[in-house]
Design a protein around this motif. Structure first.
Motif, PDB file in Angstrom:
ATOM      1  N   GLU A   6       0.816  -1.216   0.000  1.00 56.05           N
ATOM      2  CA  GLU A   6       0.000   0.000   0.000  1.00 56.05           C
ATOM      3  C   GLU A   6       0.851   1.268   0.000  1.00 56.05           C
ATOM      4  N   THR A  55       0.619   2.398  -7.175  1.00 55.02           N
ATOM      5  CA  THR A  55       0.577   3.465  -8.168  1.00 55.02           C
ATOM      6  C   THR A  55      -0.421   3.092  -9.265  1.00 55.02           C
ATOM      7  N   ASN A  56      -1.004   4.105  -9.866  1.00 53.69           N
ATOM      8  CA  ASN A  56      -1.934   3.878 -10.987  1.00 53.69           C
ATOM      9  C   ASN A  56      -1.249   4.100 -12.327  1.00 53.69           C
ATOM     10  N   ILE A 100      -6.005   5.988   4.614  1.00 51.84           N
ATOM     11  CA  ILE A 100      -5.951   5.615   3.202  1.00 51.84           C
ATOM     12  C   ILE A 100      -4.773   6.341   2.556  1.00 51.84           C
ATOM     13  N   HIS A 143      -2.622   7.706  -0.415  1.00 50.54           N
ATOM     14  CA  HIS A 143      -2.759   8.131  -1.808  1.00 50.54           C
ATOM     15  C   HIS A 143      -1.435   7.989  -2.551  1.00 50.54           C
ATOM     16  N   SER A 144      -0.351   8.353  -1.871  1.00 51.23           N
ATOM     17  CA  SER A 144       0.962   8.285  -2.497  1.00 51.23           C
ATOM     18  C   SER A 144       2.022   8.244  -1.408  1.00 51.23           C
ATOM     19  N   ASP A 150       1.262  10.882   1.288  1.00 47.41           N
ATOM     20  CA  ASP A 150       0.005  11.618   1.136  1.00 47.41           C
ATOM     21  C   ASP A 150      -1.099  10.653   1.526  1.00 47.41           C
ATOM     22  N   PHE A 151      -1.976  11.088   2.427  1.00 45.90           N
ATOM     23  CA  PHE A 151      -3.012  10.191   2.933  1.00 45.90           C
ATOM     24  C   PHE A 151      -4.243  10.968   3.348  1.00 45.90           C
ATOM     25  N   ARG A 152      -5.291  10.233   3.619  1.00 48.49           N
ATOM     26  CA  ARG A 152      -6.484  10.796   4.243  1.00 48.49           C
ATOM     27  C   ARG A 152      -6.954   9.806   5.291  1.00 48.49           C
ATOM     28  N   GLU A 184     -10.271   8.120   6.925  1.00 44.99           N
ATOM     29  CA  GLU A 184     -11.679   7.857   6.683  1.00 44.99           C
ATOM     30  C   GLU A 184     -12.532   8.619   7.698  1.00 44.99           C
TER      31      GLU A 184
END
Length: 107
Positions: free
Chosen positions: A21, A25-26, A62, A64-65, A91-93, A95
């Protein structure tokens, strides 16, 4: 709250975060770090930032990067000296919480 790492898996970085995690990457570009220093930096970021945030908010974090290989960093338009390429940035958030709430906790 789901645990993503049970500490028995070889790709565990910390109690709740794994290498997969932190390298997701996308872009479709290979993004697994080879340098042990980068993995050590990711472990430090997980233990000193992500785990305390998860504990404080008692919510899923979560990503993100986090780590970006040089090729991934170029593909996403990152700076040449990006801390992501060293495994020193995440980089995250969280929930159920705003970016502002997370920022207030982490500074």
């Amino acid at each position: 709250m789901k645990n993503f790492c049970d500490s028995k898996l070889p790709n565990c970085i910390s109690a709740h975060f794994n290498l997969e995690e932190l390298t997701k990457t996308n872009t479709g570009v290979f993004n697994t770090p080879k340098d042990p220093k980068v993995i050590s930096n990711l472990r430090r970021a997980a233990e000193n930032i992500l785990e305390p945030v998860r504990k404080h908010f008692n919510r899923r974090v979560i990503i993100h990067s986090a780590y970006r290989s040089p090729a991934v960093n170029r593909a996403v338009g990152g700076s040449n000296n990006s801390q992501h390429s060293k495994g020193e940035a995440v980089d995250f958030r969280v929930e159920g919480h705003t970016v502002h709430e997370c920022r207030k906790f982490t500074i």
